[in-house]
Scaffold this motif. Structure first.
Motif, PDB file in Angstrom:
ATOM      1  N   THR A  88       0.817  -1.226   0.000  1.00 47.14           N
ATOM      2  CA  THR A  88       0.000   0.000   0.000  1.00 47.14           C
ATOM      3  C   THR A  88       0.855   1.283   0.000  1.00 47.14           C
ATOM      4  N   PRO A  89       1.928   1.372   0.805  1.00 49.13           N
ATOM      5  CA  PRO A  89       2.732   2.605   0.764  1.00 49.13           C
ATOM      6  C   PRO A  89       3.375   2.840  -0.611  1.00 49.13           C
ATOM      7  N   GLU A  90       3.830   1.755  -1.261  1.00 45.42           N
ATOM      8  CA  GLU A  90       4.452   1.917  -2.587  1.00 45.42           C
ATOM      9  C   GLU A  90       3.415   2.399  -3.601  1.00 45.42           C
ATOM     10  N   ALA A  91       2.231   1.797  -3.558  1.00 45.45           N
ATOM     11  CA  ALA A  91       1.181   2.188  -4.508  1.00 45.45           C
ATOM     12  C   ALA A  91       0.755   3.635  -4.288  1.00 45.45           C
ATOM     13  N   THR A  92       0.680   4.025  -3.028  1.00 44.58           N
ATOM     14  CA  THR A  92       0.245   5.394  -2.713  1.00 44.58           C
ATOM     15  C   THR A  92       1.310   6.405  -3.135  1.00 44.58           C
ATOM     16  N   SER A  93       2.561   6.132  -2.777  1.00 41.97           N
ATOM     17  CA  SER A  93       3.649   7.057  -3.135  1.00 41.97           C
ATOM     18  C   SER A  93       3.732   7.235  -4.646  1.00 41.97           C
ATOM     19  N   ALA A  94       3.494   6.154  -5.379  1.00 45.09           N
ATOM     20  CA  ALA A  94       3.630   6.210  -6.841  1.00 45.09           C
ATOM     21  C   ALA A  94       2.624   7.153  -7.487  1.00 45.09           C
ATOM     22  N   ILE A  95       1.451   7.312  -6.891  1.00 42.36           N
ATOM     23  CA  ILE A  95       0.432   8.158  -7.547  1.00 42.36           C
ATOM     24  C   ILE A  95       0.287   9.536  -6.873  1.00 42.36           C
ATOM     25  N   CYS A  96       1.023   9.751  -5.779  1.00 44.54           N
ATOM     26  CA  CYS A  96       0.928  11.057  -5.117  1.00 44.54           C
ATOM     27  C   CYS A  96       1.866  12.069  -5.780  1.00 44.54           C
ATOM     28  N   HIS A  97       1.437  13.321  -5.792  1.00 44.52           N
ATOM     29  CA  HIS A  97       2.281  14.386  -6.342  1.00 44.52           C
ATOM     30  C   HIS A  97       3.238  14.931  -5.275  1.00 44.52           C
ATOM     31  N   ARG A  98       2.776  14.935  -4.030  1.00 46.31           N
ATOM     32  CA  ARG A  98       3.604  15.390  -2.909  1.00 46.31           C
ATOM     33  C   ARG A  98       3.306  14.513  -1.703  1.00 46.31           C
ATOM     34  N   LEU A  99       4.331  14.264  -0.893  1.00 51.49           N
ATOM     35  CA  LEU A  99       4.110  13.503   0.340  1.00 51.49           C
ATOM     36  C   LEU A  99       3.952  14.470   1.514  1.00 51.49           C
ATOM     37  N   VAL A 100       3.279  13.994   2.561  1.00 53.57           N
ATOM     38  CA  VAL A 100       3.101  14.784   3.786  1.00 53.57           C
ATOM     39  C   VAL A 100       3.712  13.963   4.935  1.00 53.57           C
ATOM     40  N   PRO A 101       5.031  13.973   5.054  1.00 59.85           N
ATOM     41  CA  PRO A 101       5.689  13.082   6.011  1.00 59.85           C
ATOM     42  C   PRO A 101       5.250  13.312   7.444  1.00 59.85           C
ATOM     43  N   GLY A 102       4.923  14.548   7.787  1.00 57.23           N
ATOM     44  CA  GLY A 102       4.564  14.853   9.174  1.00 57.23           C
ATOM     45  C   GLY A 102       3.373  14.056   9.669  1.00 57.23           C
ATOM     46  N   MET A 103       2.435  13.779   8.787  1.00 58.80           N
ATOM     47  CA  MET A 103       1.260  13.021   9.223  1.00 58.80           C
ATOM     48  C   MET A 103       1.641  11.575   9.561  1.00 58.80           C
ATOM     49  N   ALA A 104       2.446  10.965   8.721  1.00 58.21           N
ATOM     50  CA  ALA A 104       2.878   9.589   8.984  1.00 58.21           C
ATOM     51  C   ALA A 104       3.784   9.541  10.217  1.00 58.21           C
ATOM     52  N   GLU A 105       4.632  10.558  10.350  1.00 56.16           N
ATOM     53  CA  GLU A 105       5.517  10.602  11.526  1.00 56.16           C
ATOM     54  C   GLU A 105       4.696  10.720  12.800  1.00 56.16           C
ATOM     55  N   THR A 115       1.947   0.607  21.270  1.00 55.93           N
ATOM     56  CA  THR A 115       2.517  -0.706  20.918  1.00 55.93           C
ATOM     57  C   THR A 115       3.827  -0.534  20.153  1.00 55.93           C
ATOM     58  N   PRO A 116       4.838  -1.355  20.500  1.00 58.02           N
ATOM     59  CA  PRO A 116       6.101  -1.295  19.742  1.00 58.02           C
ATOM     60  C   PRO A 116       5.915  -1.717  18.291  1.00 58.02           C
ATOM     61  N   HIS A 117       4.815  -2.453  18.018  1.00 53.05           N
ATOM     62  CA  HIS A 117       4.562  -2.890  16.640  1.00 53.05           C
ATOM     63  C   HIS A 117       4.256  -1.717  15.711  1.00 53.05           C
ATOM     64  N   ALA A 118       4.014  -0.553  16.300  1.00 55.62           N
ATOM     65  CA  ALA A 118       3.708   0.618  15.472  1.00 55.62           C
ATOM     66  C   ALA A 118       4.852   0.945  14.515  1.00 55.62           C
ATOM     67  N   MET A 119       6.072   0.610  14.913  1.00 54.32           N
ATOM     68  CA  MET A 119       7.218   0.959  14.062  1.00 54.32           C
ATOM     69  C   MET A 119       7.257   0.112  12.790  1.00 54.32           C
ATOM     70  N   ILE A 120       6.438  -0.939  12.753  1.00 49.24           N
ATOM     71  CA  ILE A 120       6.412  -1.807  11.567  1.00 49.24           C
ATOM     72  C   ILE A 120       5.603  -1.176  10.431  1.00 49.24           C
ATOM     73  N   SER A 121       4.679  -0.311  10.771  1.00 50.17           N
ATOM     74  CA  SER A 121       3.856   0.291   9.720  1.00 50.17           C
ATOM     75  C   SER A 121       4.690   1.266   8.888  1.00 50.17           C
ATOM     76  N   ARG A 122       4.636   1.100   7.570  1.00 45.66           N
ATOM     77  CA  ARG A 122       5.372   1.980   6.647  1.00 45.66           C
ATOM     78  C   ARG A 122       4.420   2.998   6.005  1.00 45.66           C
ATOM     79  N   ALA A 123       3.289   3.231   6.661  1.00 45.28           N
ATOM     80  CA  ALA A 123       2.237   4.107   6.117  1.00 45.28           C
ATOM     81  C   ALA A 123       2.789   5.451   5.652  1.00 45.28           C
ATOM     82  N   ARG A 128      -2.679  14.057  -4.019  1.00 47.21           N
ATOM     83  CA  ARG A 128      -2.779  13.969  -5.472  1.00 47.21           C
ATOM     84  C   ARG A 128      -3.822  14.997  -5.878  1.00 47.21           C
ATOM     85  N   GLY A 129      -3.382  16.015  -6.621  1.00 48.59           N
ATOM     86  CA  GLY A 129      -4.306  17.082  -6.975  1.00 48.59           C
ATOM     87  C   GLY A 129      -4.860  17.726  -5.728  1.00 48.59           C
ATOM     88  N   ARG A 130      -6.191  17.692  -5.590  1.00 46.56           N
ATOM     89  CA  ARG A 130      -6.844  18.331  -4.446  1.00 46.56           C
ATOM     90  C   ARG A 130      -7.227  17.312  -3.367  1.00 46.56           C
TER      91      ARG A 130
END
Ligand SMILES: Nc1nc2c(c(=O)[nH]1)N[C@H]1C(S)=C(S)[C@@H](COP(=O)(O)OP(=O)(O)OC[C@H]3O[C@@H](n4cnc5c(N)ncnc54)[C@H](O)[C@@H]3O)O[C@H]1N2
Ligand code: PPV
Length: 171
Positions: A88-105, A115-123, A128-130
């Protein structure tokens, strides 16, 4: 939060990414839970779909909802981790025009307190556009906890993304 723009409700899509749910082998409970949360916050949830963990299927749905339907917000749930088919992260990054890293961070930082498992998510989050697109983990709990982190910033983010020229500094 009202989730409105000039008294029109913000329109959202929720995309569940899951091999099992797309084959009818497991009920999708994460998508409906996200839908319920968004509605309770004043969003209009117009589009929902369940797709397998396939980059092409994910991208096609995101592009259609963003470009054709002009969604204000798209949430995805599932496929953010390290399983071999999680794309899912690869598919999303591929079609986005700009990333918003702060939200994922922010989602990961806040989730790590639970949970320590949170670090596994690569979300990732991006635009894209608007349309603002945000990946969430697949489990209902993970999806809900991550959405709760970004909820307070959503309306402002979408408003800025769509060209609100007002100044947002506070004295
Ligand atoms: N704040 C939190 N953040 C995270 C949590 C959490 O509980 N709270 N979980 C962490 C875990 S564990 C993982 S791993 C990562 C990445 O998760 P994924 O996006 O890769 O999740 P999936 O592998 O797609 O699903 C995990 C698990 O959840 C159930 N599942 C998945 N989809 C559905 C669905 N549509 N409906 C119901 N249940 C679903 C299923 O048991 C899957 O095996 O995220 C961390 N972040
Ligand atoms: O069927 P999925 O894609 O939800 O996979 P998993 O439950 O292994 O995360």
């Amino acid at each position: 939060m009202k989730a409105t723009k000039s008294s029109i409700k913000l329109r959202a899509g929720i995309l569940t990414v899951s091999d099992r749910s797309s084959q009818g082998l497991r009920e999708d409970t994460s998508g409906p839970e996200l839908e319920q949360i968004l509605r309770s916050r004043g969003f209009q949830t117009e589009w929902t779909a369940v797709v397998p963990d396939e980059e092409k299927s994910i991208q096609e749905m995101l592009v259609t909802w963003a470009d054709q339907y002009q969604a204000d917000l798209i949430l995805t749930t599932g496929g953010t981790g390290l399983s071999p088919r999680d794309v899912t992260p690869e598919a999303t990054s591929a079609i986005c025009h700009r990333l918003v890293p702060g939200m994922a961070e922010a989602m990961r930082a806040e989730s790590l307190k639970k949970t320590p498992h949170a670090m596994i998510s690569r979300a990732v989050a991006g635009v894209r556009g608007r349309t603002l697109i945000i990946n969430l983990p697949g489990s209902p709990r993970g999806a809900r906890e991550n959405l709760e982190v970004v909820l307070p910033a959503l309306e402002h983010a979408i408003s800025k993304l769509q060209g609100d020229p007002s100044e947002c500094a506070t004295p």
